[in-house]
Design a protein around this motif. Sequence first.
Motif, PDB file in Angstrom:
ATOM      1  N   LEU A  40      35.267  35.789  35.287  1.00 47.90           N
ATOM      2  CA  LEU A  40      34.642  34.485  35.486  1.00 47.90           C
ATOM      3  C   LEU A  40      35.705  33.430  35.742  1.00 47.90           C
ATOM      4  CD1 LEU A  40      31.895  34.607  32.716  1.00 47.90           C
ATOM      5  CD2 LEU A  40      31.733  35.244  35.126  1.00 47.90           C
ATOM      6  N   GLY A  41      35.983  33.194  37.009  1.00 47.42           N
ATOM      7  CA  GLY A  41      36.906  32.141  37.402  1.00 47.42           C
ATOM      8  C   GLY A  41      38.291  32.633  37.758  1.00 47.42           C
ATOM      9  N   GLY A  42      39.026  31.742  38.393  1.00 43.08           N
ATOM     10  CA  GLY A  42      40.373  32.056  38.852  1.00 43.08           C
ATOM     11  C   GLY A  42      41.348  32.338  37.730  1.00 43.08           C
ATOM     12  N   VAL A  43      41.194  31.661  36.608  1.00 42.02           N
ATOM     13  CA  VAL A  43      42.096  31.897  35.469  1.00 42.02           C
ATOM     14  C   VAL A  43      41.933  33.328  34.975  1.00 42.02           C
ATOM     15  CG1 VAL A  43      42.627  31.248  33.087  1.00 42.02           C
ATOM     16  CG2 VAL A  43      42.195  29.473  34.784  1.00 42.02           C
ATOM     17  N   ALA A  44      40.685  33.766  34.817  1.00 40.53           N
ATOM     18  CA  ALA A  44      40.418  35.139  34.369  1.00 40.53           C
ATOM     19  C   ALA A  44      40.922  36.140  35.394  1.00 40.53           C
ATOM     20  CB  ALA A  44      38.928  35.334  34.126  1.00 40.53           C
ATOM     21  N   HIS A  45      40.710  35.833  36.660  1.00 38.43           N
ATOM     22  CA  HIS A  45      41.178  36.709  37.739  1.00 38.43           C
ATOM     23  C   HIS A  45      42.695  36.902  37.657  1.00 38.43           C
ATOM     24  CE1 HIS A  45      41.732  38.265  41.856  1.00 38.43           C
ATOM     25  NE2 HIS A  45      42.745  37.419  41.898  1.00 38.43           N
ATOM     26  N   ARG A  46      43.421  35.804  37.601  1.00 34.41           N
ATOM     27  CA  ARG A  46      44.892  35.895  37.558  1.00 34.41           C
ATOM     28  C   ARG A  46      45.372  36.613  36.303  1.00 34.41           C
ATOM     29  NH1 ARG A  46      43.841  30.931  39.715  1.00 34.41           N
ATOM     30  NH2 ARG A  46      44.150  29.832  37.737  1.00 34.41           N
ATOM     31  N   SER A  50      47.439  40.189  36.346  1.00 37.23           N
ATOM     32  CA  SER A  50      48.738  40.270  35.659  1.00 37.23           C
ATOM     33  C   SER A  50      48.726  41.338  34.578  1.00 37.23           C
ATOM     34  CB  SER A  50      49.098  38.917  35.044  1.00 37.23           C
ATOM     35  OG  SER A  50      49.359  37.977  36.044  1.00 37.23           O
ATOM     36  N   ALA A  51      47.635  41.392  33.806  1.00 37.79           N
ATOM     37  CA  ALA A  51      47.548  42.381  32.719  1.00 37.79           C
ATOM     38  C   ALA A  51      47.616  43.805  33.251  1.00 37.79           C
ATOM     39  CB  ALA A  51      46.256  42.177  31.928  1.00 37.79           C
ATOM     40  N   GLY A  53      49.338  44.626  35.894  1.00 33.40           N
ATOM     41  CA  GLY A  53      50.607  44.796  36.592  1.00 33.40           C
ATOM     42  C   GLY A  53      50.532  44.592  38.091  1.00 33.40           C
ATOM     43  N   GLY A  54      49.502  43.910  38.567  1.00 30.40           N
ATOM     44  CA  GLY A  54      49.346  43.697  39.998  1.00 30.40           C
ATOM     45  C   GLY A  54      49.992  42.418  40.489  1.00 30.40           C
ATOM     46  N   LYS A  55      50.098  42.317  41.804  1.00 29.53           N
ATOM     47  CA  LYS A  55      50.600  41.109  42.440  1.00 29.53           C
ATOM     48  C   LYS A  55      49.415  40.257  42.871  1.00 29.53           C
ATOM     49  CE  LYS A  55      53.728  41.354  45.521  1.00 29.53           C
ATOM     50  NZ  LYS A  55      54.486  41.707  46.726  1.00 29.53           N
ATOM     51  N   GLN A  56      49.466  38.974  42.548  1.00 28.97           N
ATOM     52  CA  GLN A  56      48.382  38.067  42.890  1.00 28.97           C
ATOM     53  C   GLN A  56      48.124  38.044  44.399  1.00 28.97           C
ATOM     54  OE1 GLN A  56      46.543  36.626  40.501  1.00 28.97           O
ATOM     55  NE2 GLN A  56      47.870  37.404  38.890  1.00 28.97           N
ATOM     56  N   SER A  57      49.191  38.091  45.185  1.00 25.09           N
ATOM     57  CA  SER A  57      49.035  38.013  46.646  1.00 25.09           C
ATOM     58  C   SER A  57      48.314  39.241  47.218  1.00 25.09           C
ATOM     59  CB  SER A  57      50.397  37.846  47.317  1.00 25.09           C
ATOM     60  OG  SER A  57      51.246  38.936  47.009  1.00 25.09           O
ATOM     61  N   ASP A  58      48.355  40.354  46.513  1.00 27.13           N
ATOM     62  CA  ASP A  58      47.658  41.564  46.968  1.00 27.13           C
ATOM     63  C   ASP A  58      46.177  41.565  46.578  1.00 27.13           C
ATOM     64  OD1 ASP A  58      50.030  42.539  48.008  1.00 27.13           O
ATOM     65  OD2 ASP A  58      50.469  43.792  46.256  1.00 27.13           O
TER      66      ASP A  58
END
Length: 108
Positions: A40-46, A50-51, A53-58
């Motif tokens: 729910l939302g960009g904060v949760a997404h990011r 991160s949790a 181990g992914g890259k945000q740009s991907d």
Amino acid sequence: VKCLPIKNLPSSREVKNCSRFLTQEITAHQLNASPVILLLGGVAHRAAISALGGKQSDHPFAHGSVHAMRGVTLIDSYHCSRYNTQTGRLTYQMFLDVVTAAGNMAYP
């Protein structure tokens, strides 16, 4: 982040302080099944990217987007805050559609 922060946005420090709990919760659910997480939302997404181990740009955030990472399926939704619902950014139908999609993925 389990709080109601100032200006409705948690600080990066708050998100970072909670990240280990998120990682532990995701790992615990992976033991039993391939979890589906509705973000729910960009904060949760990011935080989830991160949790895991992914890259945000991907894995860019977009309402209704689906991301598969390390045995976990992530589904993005705009946050169901008063601001998003009153401005029409997130409608009842949009939210119902994304919750239904998440349920169908979790319980095919």
